[in-house]
Write a protein that holds these residues in place. Sequence first.
Motif, PDB file in Angstrom:
ATOM      1  N   ASP A 196      -1.088   9.356   6.136  1.00  0.00           N
ATOM      2  CA  ASP A 196      -1.530   8.077   5.588  1.00  0.00           C
ATOM      3  C   ASP A 196      -2.529   7.354   6.472  1.00  0.00           C
ATOM      4  O   ASP A 196      -2.569   7.529   7.687  1.00  0.00           O
ATOM      5  CB  ASP A 196      -0.337   7.169   5.298  1.00  0.00           C
ATOM      6  CG  ASP A 196       0.588   6.973   6.499  1.00  0.00           C
ATOM      7  OD1 ASP A 196       0.666   7.881   7.346  1.00  0.00           O
ATOM      8  OD2 ASP A 196       1.240   5.923   6.586  1.00  0.00           O
ATOM      9  N   GLU A 222      -0.964   8.380  -1.224  1.00  0.00           N
ATOM     10  CA  GLU A 222      -1.707   9.535  -0.716  1.00  0.00           C
ATOM     11  C   GLU A 222      -1.860  10.657  -1.756  1.00  0.00           C
ATOM     12  O   GLU A 222      -1.703  11.843  -1.458  1.00  0.00           O
ATOM     13  CB  GLU A 222      -1.019  10.099   0.535  1.00  0.00           C
ATOM     14  CG  GLU A 222      -0.830   9.107   1.669  1.00  0.00           C
ATOM     15  CD  GLU A 222       0.566   8.512   1.674  1.00  0.00           C
ATOM     16  OE1 GLU A 222       1.089   8.237   0.578  1.00  0.00           O
ATOM     17  OE2 GLU A 222       1.149   8.341   2.758  1.00  0.00           O
ATOM     18  N   SER A 254      -0.331   4.131   2.939  1.00  0.00           N
ATOM     19  CA  SER A 254       1.042   4.607   2.791  1.00  0.00           C
ATOM     20  C   SER A 254       1.542   4.470   1.359  1.00  0.00           C
ATOM     21  O   SER A 254       1.472   3.395   0.770  1.00  0.00           O
ATOM     22  CB  SER A 254       1.963   3.815   3.724  1.00  0.00           C
ATOM     23  OG  SER A 254       1.530   3.896   5.058  1.00  0.00           O
ATOM     24  N   GLN A 265       4.037  11.681   4.228  1.00  0.00           N
ATOM     25  CA  GLN A 265       3.327  10.483   3.812  1.00  0.00           C
ATOM     26  C   GLN A 265       4.100   9.244   4.269  1.00  0.00           C
ATOM     27  O   GLN A 265       5.255   9.317   4.682  1.00  0.00           O
ATOM     28  CB  GLN A 265       3.124  10.468   2.295  1.00  0.00           C
ATOM     29  CG  GLN A 265       4.373  10.356   1.459  1.00  0.00           C
ATOM     30  CD  GLN A 265       4.084  10.322  -0.030  1.00  0.00           C
ATOM     31  OE1 GLN A 265       4.556  11.165  -0.773  1.00  0.00           O
ATOM     32  NE2 GLN A 265       3.297   9.347  -0.474  1.00  0.00           N
ATOM     33  N   GLY A 266       3.417   8.113   4.236  1.00  0.00           N
ATOM     34  CA  GLY A 266       4.072   6.846   4.535  1.00  0.00           C
ATOM     35  C   GLY A 266       4.581   6.699   5.956  1.00  0.00           C
ATOM     36  O   GLY A 266       5.561   5.995   6.175  1.00  0.00           O
ATOM     37  N   GLU A 300      -6.193   7.145   2.251  1.00  0.00           N
ATOM     38  CA  GLU A 300      -5.247   6.555   1.311  1.00  0.00           C
ATOM     39  C   GLU A 300      -4.093   5.961   2.106  1.00  0.00           C
ATOM     40  O   GLU A 300      -3.538   6.604   2.991  1.00  0.00           O
ATOM     41  CB  GLU A 300      -4.730   7.607   0.329  1.00  0.00           C
ATOM     42  CG  GLU A 300      -5.832   8.157  -0.577  1.00  0.00           C
ATOM     43  CD  GLU A 300      -5.364   9.338  -1.412  1.00  0.00           C
ATOM     44  OE1 GLU A 300      -5.522   9.300  -2.638  1.00  0.00           O
ATOM     45  OE2 GLU A 300      -4.850  10.305  -0.817  1.00  0.00           O
TER      46      GLU A 300
END
Length: 421
Positions: free
Chosen positions: A77, A31, A28, A138-139, A26
């Motif tokens: 990510d 997720e 950024s 994340q990201g 998945e």
Amino acid sequence: MNSLKLAEAIEDYVIDIRRDLHEHPEVSGEEDRTIGLVATELEKMGLSSEVIKNGGVLSTIEGTHPGKTLVLRADMDALPMTENKNNLKGEKTVVSKNDGAAHMCGHDGHTAMLLGAAKILSENKDRLNGRVILAFEQGEENGRGIVGILSRILEIGADGVWGIHLKSDIPSGKISVDPGPRMAGAFMFDVRIDGNGGHGARPDLANTPVDVFTDFYNHLKSSRMNALDPFKAITFSIGSVNAGSSHNVIPDSLNFKGTYRFLHYDQGVRAVQEFKEKLDQIAALNGCTYEYIIPPKAMNLSVYNQEDCAEIASEAVKDSIGETCLYNYPAWMASEPFALYQKYLPGVFAFLGIKNKDKGTGADHHNSKFDIDEDVLKSGVASTVQYALYFLDTDEEISFEPEQTDVKTFAKDAGFPVEWS
């Protein structure tokens, strides 16, 4: 604790997690499944988790004995790209099932290793002097997740941070925890040059922004030799140039974008000064003007392994996976949001090698043939566990001055997209 033996005992678990994440990548900010998987696995370990909106997942392992707090961080990510089913030798063991998304940087391995370390540490709380914060961010690829998750970590309170990144050009199983600069600081620029367009038959009647760009670009290439310190690494690249649409029309404007990467802040400051001064001079010389869409601005923000922590990490690697696994590696000129953690917490960002010719691993990060040697994941788990134990056990003072500006203010000034947090 024999951290390597414990890591070997759960090796299949870590590999299974990595493969599941690899098949379901998945990008950024999206997720959702990954966050759900992480939270579920933590719950199976008896650990509660906190989902930080647009930040990731946090969980805490409380040791039996009071002490310091260490953050263990992994990114989650994937990249918005299509994966090649083959690596450098043949077919990969596992490939993405999601079109247009692929783990071509190793974040699936990072998340799997941290879950493995969490499993071991949660089952050995009686050995912990203090507590461990598990940070699944994340990201990372666009810097969007770190502000939210780091802000929450600093609210909780912490004394140090550890991260680990798989590295495609380091031999499998070798690990670098060298002190000092490890990844580059960076700044981006986005500039529009405005001139006076005209007919291709009479360039003498026009002031073309193309001349400004070509003269300026050639200056940037030579400035590393003529204007910047040759003993301090710095790179620059132009990623986008756009002007005009016809072969016989001189354009009114030109837009160009790019980045600089540097290991030493003073070199970055000098590069910005040189950039601004020469652009001003060259534009004027060609009868053009310019406007900064994104102005160049050097920030003192690079991945830097604090010396005391690097020494602890070195001992942790030796005692967990063996002294022969220690590997000296020069700084990587890519950039990483992990640098922001290290503005507020002393720590180490380790590089774990995955290059194995026999298995076809070794393609560069962000390459469609990128693949990892799964046999090294247990070494990453063992090193992480051992560092956590040694960091929390040490009574020696760590020399470190944390950034005093609050995270959101500093991050915004550095160019992170804080409005997402």
